[in-house]
Design an enzyme around this catalytic site. Structure first.
Site, PDB file in Angstrom:
ATOM      1  N   MET A  26       0.842  -1.199   0.000  1.00 21.95           N
ATOM      2  CA  MET A  26       0.000   0.000   0.000  1.00 21.95           C
ATOM      3  C   MET A  26       0.878   1.251   0.000  1.00 21.95           C
ATOM      4  O   MET A  26       0.397   2.349   0.291  1.00 21.95           O
ATOM      5  CB  MET A  26      -0.946  -0.003   1.200  1.00 21.95           C
ATOM      6  CG  MET A  26      -1.902  -1.191   1.172  1.00 21.95           C
ATOM      7  SD  MET A  26      -3.460  -0.875   2.015  1.00 21.95           S
ATOM      8  CE  MET A  26      -2.884  -0.555   3.657  1.00 21.95           C
ATOM      9  N   LEU A  41       6.733   3.198   1.501  1.00 21.72           N
ATOM     10  CA  LEU A  41       7.635   2.043   1.615  1.00 21.72           C
ATOM     11  C   LEU A  41       8.739   2.277   2.642  1.00 21.72           C
ATOM     12  O   LEU A  41       9.231   3.387   2.812  1.00 21.72           O
ATOM     13  CB  LEU A  41       8.247   1.730   0.246  1.00 21.72           C
ATOM     14  CG  LEU A  41       7.246   1.392  -0.852  1.00 21.72           C
ATOM     15  CD1 LEU A  41       7.974   0.980  -2.125  1.00 21.72           C
ATOM     16  CD2 LEU A  41       6.287   0.279  -0.422  1.00 21.72           C
ATOM     17  N   HIS A  42       9.126   1.186   3.289  1.00 17.59           N
ATOM     18  CA  HIS A  42      10.233   1.192   4.258  1.00 17.59           C
ATOM     19  C   HIS A  42      11.058  -0.077   4.020  1.00 17.59           C
ATOM     20  O   HIS A  42      10.758  -0.863   3.099  1.00 17.59           O
ATOM     21  CB  HIS A  42       9.696   1.290   5.684  1.00 17.59           C
ATOM     22  CG  HIS A  42       8.608   0.289   5.982  1.00 17.59           C
ATOM     23  ND1 HIS A  42       8.836  -1.062   6.036  1.00 17.59           N
ATOM     24  CD2 HIS A  42       7.276   0.451   6.204  1.00 17.59           C
ATOM     25  CE1 HIS A  42       7.707  -1.695   6.309  1.00 17.59           C
ATOM     26  NE2 HIS A  42       6.737  -0.789   6.398  1.00 17.59           N
ATOM     27  N   HIS A  82       9.286  -3.470   3.417  1.00 15.88           N
ATOM     28  CA  HIS A  82       8.830  -3.723   2.040  1.00 15.88           C
ATOM     29  C   HIS A  82      10.021  -4.110   1.143  1.00 15.88           C
ATOM     30  O   HIS A  82       9.925  -5.019   0.316  1.00 15.88           O
ATOM     31  CB  HIS A  82       8.187  -2.468   1.448  1.00 15.88           C
ATOM     32  CG  HIS A  82       6.937  -2.009   2.140  1.00 15.88           C
ATOM     33  ND1 HIS A  82       6.864  -0.843   2.853  1.00 15.88           N
ATOM     34  CD2 HIS A  82       5.699  -2.568   2.219  1.00 15.88           C
ATOM     35  CE1 HIS A  82       5.635  -0.689   3.338  1.00 15.88           C
ATOM     36  NE2 HIS A  82       4.914  -1.718   2.969  1.00 15.88           N
ATOM     37  N   GLY A 110       4.783 -10.236   4.157  1.00 15.82           N
ATOM     38  CA  GLY A 110       5.537 -10.195   5.409  1.00 15.82           C
ATOM     39  C   GLY A 110       4.827 -10.913   6.552  1.00 15.82           C
ATOM     40  O   GLY A 110       3.606 -10.878   6.663  1.00 15.82           O
ATOM     41  N   GLU A 111       5.634 -11.539   7.411  1.00 19.34           N
ATOM     42  CA  GLU A 111       5.082 -12.138   8.634  1.00 19.34           C
ATOM     43  C   GLU A 111       4.634 -11.063   9.619  1.00 19.34           C
ATOM     44  O   GLU A 111       3.977 -11.365  10.609  1.00 19.34           O
ATOM     45  CB  GLU A 111       6.125 -13.048   9.287  1.00 19.34           C
ATOM     46  CG  GLU A 111       6.368 -14.315   8.507  1.00 19.34           C
ATOM     47  CD  GLU A 111       7.369 -15.238   9.175  1.00 19.34           C
ATOM     48  OE1 GLU A 111       8.057 -14.799  10.123  1.00 19.34           O
ATOM     49  OE2 GLU A 111       7.473 -16.393   8.731  1.00 19.34           O
ATOM     50  N   LYS A 112       5.007  -9.812   9.363  1.00 16.83           N
ATOM     51  CA  LYS A 112       4.488  -8.687  10.165  1.00 16.83           C
ATOM     52  C   LYS A 112       2.960  -8.787  10.263  1.00 16.83           C
ATOM     53  O   LYS A 112       2.377  -8.567  11.310  1.00 16.83           O
ATOM     54  CB  LYS A 112       4.910  -7.384   9.492  1.00 16.83           C
ATOM     55  CG  LYS A 112       4.084  -6.169   9.821  1.00 16.83           C
ATOM     56  CD  LYS A 112       4.576  -5.544  11.078  1.00 16.83           C
ATOM     57  CE  LYS A 112       3.658  -4.489  11.640  1.00 16.83           C
ATOM     58  NZ  LYS A 112       2.814  -3.793  10.702  1.00 16.83           N
ATOM     59  N   ASP A 113       2.330  -9.113   9.145  1.00 20.03           N
ATOM     60  CA  ASP A 113       0.877  -9.309   9.095  1.00 20.03           C
ATOM     61  C   ASP A 113       0.635 -10.819   9.027  1.00 20.03           C
ATOM     62  O   ASP A 113       0.264 -11.359   7.985  1.00 20.03           O
ATOM     63  CB  ASP A 113       0.296  -8.588   7.873  1.00 20.03           C
ATOM     64  CG  ASP A 113       0.635  -7.104   7.916  1.00 20.03           C
ATOM     65  OD1 ASP A 113      -0.064  -6.365   8.604  1.00 20.03           O
ATOM     66  OD2 ASP A 113       1.631  -6.690   7.277  1.00 20.03           O
ATOM     67  N   SER A 163       6.564  -0.213   9.973  1.00 14.62           N
ATOM     68  CA  SER A 163       5.198  -0.136   9.448  1.00 14.62           C
ATOM     69  C   SER A 163       4.980   1.254   8.874  1.00 14.62           C
ATOM     70  O   SER A 163       5.479   2.242   9.427  1.00 14.62           O
ATOM     71  CB  SER A 163       4.203  -0.376  10.590  1.00 14.62           C
ATOM     72  OG  SER A 163       2.919   0.048  10.206  1.00 14.62           O
TER      73      SER A 163
END
Ligand code: AMP
Length: 280
Positions: A27, A30-31, A34, A144-147, A182
């Site tokens: 979305m 970016l960081h 990503h 990502g495993e973040k989500d 994030s």
């Protein structure tokens, strides 16, 4: 030079000349989290495509769709520097034509944790990811495993719809203080920036306590929740020990366990998770 694809038609023309495609949907804003997904996609493909699309159907009225950080030009530069071959930046009406009404109920995995707090959310995620995978038809797509729950939902989605894309989960990239990167971290003010890393620190402390002999799991989870509230979080949506495949809560040490949490600092919602390895 990165190729910028602004319509689904341009995307489809571009795809006629590509073979092994690695895809990273985002979305934007970016960081390095990503960009780590881009690195994985590059290693697995000969054409890496990213998308930037703030998906309206995964936001409920009153959530942050309007103020979600948007910086498309800077994002495209970052993608170019990271060696991405093409970026797809569609308009809303291109992906959601007038009259579009399909919904996807992904089943029980979508109703737990995030699904309880944001009942609209996984329908929106499933619909947009299905659309993007059908449009791009990538060999692999990296998430990502973040989500973490989202990753499980997407694995179920491709299974349920016979989509031939290999879904790859990527580790969480964190700041030096442990806070999971994030796009929404951009909302944090100076005071909140000090409190936010306590979410990950609490998960790590809880991991340590859970790994004791015969851990009192329920009371450890309750203590951790109180710890977050005492540290300045305004609300804890959940902090839960779950089966890492089904996300059903677990109350005895066992293999395949994951600790997942969501907590709020005012209007900003942070999520995080870690695997828990019990010595059995
Ligand atoms: P978003 O732009 O927030 O929708 O995220 C796009 C993709 O990047 C999703 O697959 C996220 O799980 C992933 N992602 C976001 N933050 C991180 C992070 N800190 N580490 C790894 N992946 C991430």
């Amino acid at each position: 030079m990165i190729t910028i694809l602004r319509t689904s038609k341009q995307l489809q023309d571009y795809l006629k000349h590509q073979h092994l495609i690695g895809f990273v949907p985002t979305m934007g804003a970016l960081h390095n989290g990503h960009l780590s997904l881009i690195d994985i996609a590059k290693a697995k493909s000969d054409c890496t495509i990213a998308s930037i699309f703030v998906n309206p159907t995964q936001f409920a009225p009153g959530e942050d769709f309007d103020r979600y950080p948007r910086q498309t030009e800077k994002d495209i530069e970052l993608l170019e520097q990271s060696g991405t071959d093409a970026v797809f930046v569609p308009e809303i009406l291109d992906l959601y034509p007038e009259g579009f009404s399909e919904t996807i109920n992904i089943g029980s995995i979508g109703h737990l944790l995030e699904g309880k707090i944001r009942p609209h959310f996984f329908n929106g995620v499933a619909v947009i990811v299905k659309k993007l995978l059908l449009l791009v038809r990538p060999n692999c797509a990296v998430f990502g495993e973040k989500d973490y729950q989202q990753l499980l939902v997407i694995k179920k989605l491709v299974h349920d719809f016979h989509i031939l894309t290999n879904i790859i989960g990527a580790p969480i990239i964190r700041q030096a203080d442990g806070l999971a990167m994030s796009s929404r971290n951009a909302y944090l003010n100076n005071e909140q920036k000090i409190i936010a890393p306590i979410l990950y620190q609490t998960l790590k402390q809880l991991e340590h306590s859970l790994q004791q002999h015969n851990p009192p799991i329920t009371s450890l989870l309750n203590n951790a929740k109180q710890h977050l509230l005492d540290a300045g979080f305004s609300e804890v949506d959940y902090i839960e020990l779950c089966d890492s495949d089904t996300l059903e809560p677990i109350r005895l040490p066992r293999a395949n366990a994951r600790l997942l949490a969501a907590a709020r600092l005012g209007t900003i919602r942070l999520i995080d998770n870690i695997p828990i390895y019990f010595t059995l």
